[in-house]
Design a protein around this motif. Structure first.
Motif, PDB file in Angstrom:
ATOM      1  N   MET A   1     -44.897  -8.230  21.041  1.00 59.04           N
ATOM      2  CA  MET A   1     -43.563  -7.718  20.924  1.00 59.04           C
ATOM      3  C   MET A   1     -42.663  -8.444  21.917  1.00 59.04           C
ATOM      4  O   MET A   1     -43.031  -8.636  23.062  1.00 59.04           O
ATOM      5  CB  MET A   1     -43.591  -6.226  21.208  1.00 59.04           C
ATOM      6  N   LYS A   2     -41.518  -8.843  21.459  1.00 56.55           N
ATOM      7  CA  LYS A   2     -40.585  -9.559  22.310  1.00 56.55           C
ATOM      8  C   LYS A   2     -39.598  -8.576  22.944  1.00 56.55           C
ATOM      9  O   LYS A   2     -38.851  -7.913  22.228  1.00 56.55           O
ATOM     10  CB  LYS A   2     -39.821 -10.594  21.499  1.00 56.55           C
ATOM     11  N   ARG A   5     -35.945  -9.145  21.878  1.00 58.91           N
ATOM     12  CA  ARG A   5     -35.630  -8.680  20.525  1.00 58.91           C
ATOM     13  C   ARG A   5     -35.485  -7.160  20.519  1.00 58.91           C
ATOM     14  O   ARG A   5     -34.633  -6.616  19.808  1.00 58.91           O
ATOM     15  CB  ARG A   5     -36.715  -9.126  19.560  1.00 58.91           C
ATOM     16  N   THR A   6     -36.312  -6.464  21.288  1.00 59.26           N
ATOM     17  CA  THR A   6     -36.208  -5.006  21.369  1.00 59.26           C
ATOM     18  C   THR A   6     -34.845  -4.602  21.914  1.00 59.26           C
ATOM     19  O   THR A   6     -34.225  -3.666  21.416  1.00 59.26           O
ATOM     20  CB  THR A   6     -37.338  -4.438  22.255  1.00 59.26           C
ATOM     21  N   LYS A   8     -32.072  -6.278  21.642  1.00 60.16           N
ATOM     22  CA  LYS A   8     -31.062  -6.544  20.609  1.00 60.16           C
ATOM     23  C   LYS A   8     -31.049  -5.432  19.562  1.00 60.16           C
ATOM     24  O   LYS A   8     -29.980  -4.957  19.165  1.00 60.16           O
ATOM     25  CB  LYS A   8     -31.333  -7.886  19.928  1.00 60.16           C
ATOM     26  N   VAL A   9     -32.214  -5.025  19.115  1.00 63.19           N
ATOM     27  CA  VAL A   9     -32.298  -3.961  18.118  1.00 63.19           C
ATOM     28  C   VAL A   9     -31.772  -2.652  18.712  1.00 63.19           C
ATOM     29  O   VAL A   9     -31.037  -1.910  18.049  1.00 63.19           O
ATOM     30  CB  VAL A   9     -33.746  -3.801  17.604  1.00 63.19           C
ATOM     31  N   ALA A  91     -36.329   1.108  18.208  1.00 61.10           N
ATOM     32  CA  ALA A  91     -36.089  -0.335  18.371  1.00 61.10           C
ATOM     33  C   ALA A  91     -37.400  -1.067  18.628  1.00 61.10           C
ATOM     34  O   ALA A  91     -37.611  -2.172  18.126  1.00 61.10           O
ATOM     35  CB  ALA A  91     -35.112  -0.574  19.516  1.00 61.10           C
ATOM     36  N   SER A  92     -38.272  -0.455  19.406  1.00 62.00           N
ATOM     37  CA  SER A  92     -39.563  -1.062  19.684  1.00 62.00           C
ATOM     38  C   SER A  92     -40.401  -1.191  18.411  1.00 62.00           C
ATOM     39  O   SER A  92     -41.047  -2.217  18.187  1.00 62.00           O
ATOM     40  CB  SER A  92     -40.301  -0.210  20.719  1.00 62.00           C
ATOM     41  N   SER A  95     -38.906  -3.943  16.157  1.00 69.28           N
ATOM     42  CA  SER A  95     -39.009  -5.314  16.649  1.00 69.28           C
ATOM     43  C   SER A  95     -40.447  -5.810  16.728  1.00 69.28           C
ATOM     44  O   SER A  95     -40.698  -6.886  17.262  1.00 69.28           O
ATOM     45  CB  SER A  95     -38.335  -5.427  18.022  1.00 69.28           C
ATOM     46  N   ARG A  96     -41.393  -5.063  16.191  1.00 69.64           N
ATOM     47  CA  ARG A  96     -42.769  -5.523  16.149  1.00 69.64           C
ATOM     48  C   ARG A  96     -42.859  -6.763  15.282  1.00 69.64           C
ATOM     49  O   ARG A  96     -42.106  -6.927  14.335  1.00 69.64           O
ATOM     50  CB  ARG A  96     -43.660  -4.445  15.577  1.00 69.64           C
TER      51      ARG A  96
END
Length: 101
Positions: A1-2, A5-6, A8-9, A91-92, A95-96
């Motif tokens: 997981m980035k 990116r989390t 951003k989401v 969000a986590s 963003s997977r």
């Protein structure tokens, strides 16, 4: 997981919720519409948590006569932490690596 990116989401989720609430600042009747009522669920959830037994959420311990008691500062902090934590969890999940193309 980035983690980037989390974030951003998470920002998109919070931003979309803010965009849904924004018309209520200029049009008071907007908050009485079905979308406005759905947007008020996070605020109204303080009464559900009070009913479930979480202490110190409402002023006067919820005894405000026939009116609705306002949340205490602890109640506001509790709601903020709960709903932002829920948004972060969503969000986590979103963003997977395998969740979207």
């Amino acid at each position: 997981m980035k983690p980037r990116r989390t974030w951003k989401v998470f920002a998109w989720i919070v931003g979309l919720y803010g965009a849904v609430l924004l018309p209520g600042a200029w049009f008071p009747g907007y908050l009485d519409s079905p979308i406005g009522v759905l947007a008020a669920i996070p605020y109204l959830s303080v009464y559900l948590f009070h009913m479930l037994g979480v202490p110190w959420l409402l002023q006067n311990n919820g005894a405000c006569g026939w009116g609705w008691c306002m949340p205490t500062p602890f109640g506001w902090a509790f709601l903020l932490c709960f709903w932002l934590g829920l948004a972060w969890g969503l969000a986590s999940l979103l963003s997977r690596p395998g969740s979207s193309p």
